[in-house]
Design an enzyme around this catalytic site. Structure first.
Site, mmCIF file in Angstrom:
data_model
loop_
_atom_site.group_PDB
_atom_site.id
_atom_site.type_symbol
_atom_site.label_atom_id
_atom_site.label_comp_id
_atom_site.label_asym_id
_atom_site.label_seq_id
_atom_site.Cartn_x
_atom_site.Cartn_y
_atom_site.Cartn_z
ATOM 1 N N CYS A 115 0.820 -1.230 0.000
ATOM 2 C CA CYS A 115 0.000 0.000 0.000
ATOM 3 C C CYS A 115 0.848 1.272 0.000
ATOM 4 O O CYS A 115 0.360 2.345 -0.379
ATOM 5 C CB CYS A 115 -0.938 0.016 1.196
ATOM 6 S SG CYS A 115 -2.113 -1.338 1.193
ATOM 7 N N HIS A 252 -3.524 7.472 2.024
ATOM 8 C CA HIS A 252 -3.855 6.141 1.504
ATOM 9 C C HIS A 252 -5.291 5.825 1.918
ATOM 10 O O HIS A 252 -5.665 5.983 3.082
ATOM 11 C CB HIS A 252 -2.884 5.123 2.092
ATOM 12 C CG HIS A 252 -3.272 3.705 1.860
ATOM 13 N ND1 HIS A 252 -3.707 3.246 0.640
ATOM 14 C CD2 HIS A 252 -3.301 2.634 2.695
ATOM 15 C CE1 HIS A 252 -3.982 1.953 0.734
ATOM 16 N NE2 HIS A 252 -3.747 1.567 1.969
ATOM 17 N N ASN A 282 -9.922 -0.137 -0.643
ATOM 18 C CA ASN A 282 -8.462 -0.067 -0.552
ATOM 19 C C ASN A 282 -7.853 -0.636 -1.841
ATOM 20 O O ASN A 282 -7.896 -1.840 -2.069
ATOM 21 C CB ASN A 282 -8.002 -0.861 0.669
ATOM 22 C CG ASN A 282 -6.510 -0.758 0.900
ATOM 23 O OD1 ASN A 282 -5.753 -0.338 0.026
ATOM 24 N ND2 ASN A 282 -6.080 -1.145 2.083
#
Ligand code: ACO
Length: 325
Positions: A115, A252, A282
């Site tokens: 990520c 994020h 996500n």
């Protein structure tokens, strides 16, 4: 003092056509729109169709970013793709994108920091530009997380989505202060001791398969806000700024509760938080550029604004970047 700065001169994003709402997922696993929305803020996510690959998403985001920058592939020195879901084990997804763009020079490589991949990519691109090794870098975050999901694990399969976002970075001149246009600094970190909290249960040299995503969500959550806040403080301090100077916080997009918790901890008002997690879940390395592009295209982010980007992911890896737009 004149210094080289890496300015973002264009950006673009792409989400695959197939949309899965929380209600759609509730037909596959024992979950509900209410549970997902309340715990994560996610309302829908996009998934690739059959045969659609990470490089396909990356190429579409790349072309949008090049058009936005008003340049062609011939102007690019380096292509970096941040991904944890490459098309194949090798060659890299970046070299595939390079070929599809019709680029016959320069270099292309992938960055694997899950990520945090886009923040790591920004750090690498900035280093290449500031040391004179490249003038123009195409940085893409692209993921097909749906390929790694275990559709019997409701604790993870509701959280992730597919997508891509890209920026074009170009060398420019600055005075060395925090009013320069471009990346003011990047901070990247990792702690491999925490690898067992978020991982795939397979890989090339362990099982010979890609494996499926496994996560101890609550444990990840605990570390997320603390680590991200520390990276942000390091970044703002290094630039002689504080979080009150930030115009836009572009985190994020993992979970609305993490986003809001981090903003609160750093006294960043909710109005400055760019949140797109509801729309795509996500998307790992694609999530920061997807949020960034959304806020640029809808007119919130304007030239001269101070942007704070951050991410945290498996590894653990985490980091922050401060950009004068
Ligand atoms: N639907 C319904 N119930 C569910 C679901 C679901 N999709 N998933 C889990 N549950 C149940 C659990 O089984 C558990 O039930 P039990 O109490 O009967 O045992 C209950 O909900 C609570 O489970 P927890 O895992 O403790 O729930 P929590 O409140 O911690 O929320 C979540 C889970 C959303 C995963 C949260 O921990 C989280 O967001 N963690 C961060 C993870 C993350 O964002 N990772 C991304 C990568 S790292 C990063 O990007 C920062």
């Amino acid at each position: 003092m004149s210094v080289i700065r890496s300015a973002v001169i264009g950006c673009g994003a792409y989400l695959p056509a197939k949309v899965m709402t929380n209600d759609d997922l509730a037909k596959l696993v024992d979950t509900s729109d209410e549970w997902i929305t309340e715990r994560t803020g996610i309302r829908r996510r996009h998934f690739v169709g059959e045969g659609e690959k990470t490089s396909d998403l990356a190429l579409k985001a790349a072309n949008a970013a090049l058009a936005d920058a008003g340049i062609t592939a011939a102007d690019i020195d380096i292509v970096i793709v941040a991904t944890t879901t490459p098309d194949d084990t090798f060659p890299s997804t970046a070299t595939k994108v390079q070929a599809q763009l019709g680029m016959t020079r320069g270099a292309a490589f992938d960055v694997q920091a899950v990520c945090s991949g886009f923040i790591y990519g920004l750090s690498i691109a900035d280093g290449l530009i500031r040391t004179g090794q490249a003038r123009t870098v195409l940085l893409i975050g692209a993921e097909t997380m749906s390929r790694l999901l275990d559709w019997t694990d409701r604790g993870t399969c509701v959280l992730f989505g597919d997508g891509a976002g890209a920026v074009v970075l170009r060398a420019g001149e600055g005075e060395g202060g925090n009013h320069d246009r471009g990346i003011l600094n990047t901070k990247i970190y990792s702690d491999g001791r925490l690898g067992n909290l978020l991982y795939t249960d397979g890989g090339v040299s362990s099982t010979g398969t890609a494996g499926k995503l496994r996560m101890l969500g609550r444990e990840v959550f605990k570390h997320a806000v603390t680590n991200i806040a520390a990276a942000i403080e390091a970044s703002t301090q290094a630039a002689g700024l504080s979080t009150t100077d930030i115009d836009w916080f572009v985190p994020h997009q993992a979970n609305q509760r993490i986003l809001e918790g981090t903003a609160r901890k750093l006294s960043i008002p909710a109005a400055k938080l760019v949140s797109t997690v509801a729309e795509h879940g996500n998307t790992s390395a694609a999530s920061v550029p997807l949020a960034l592009v959304t806020a640029v295209k809808d007119g919130r982010i304007k030239r001269g604004d101070l942007l704070l980007l951050e991410a945290m992911g498996a590894g653990f890896t985490w980091g922050a970047a401060l950009i004068r737009w």
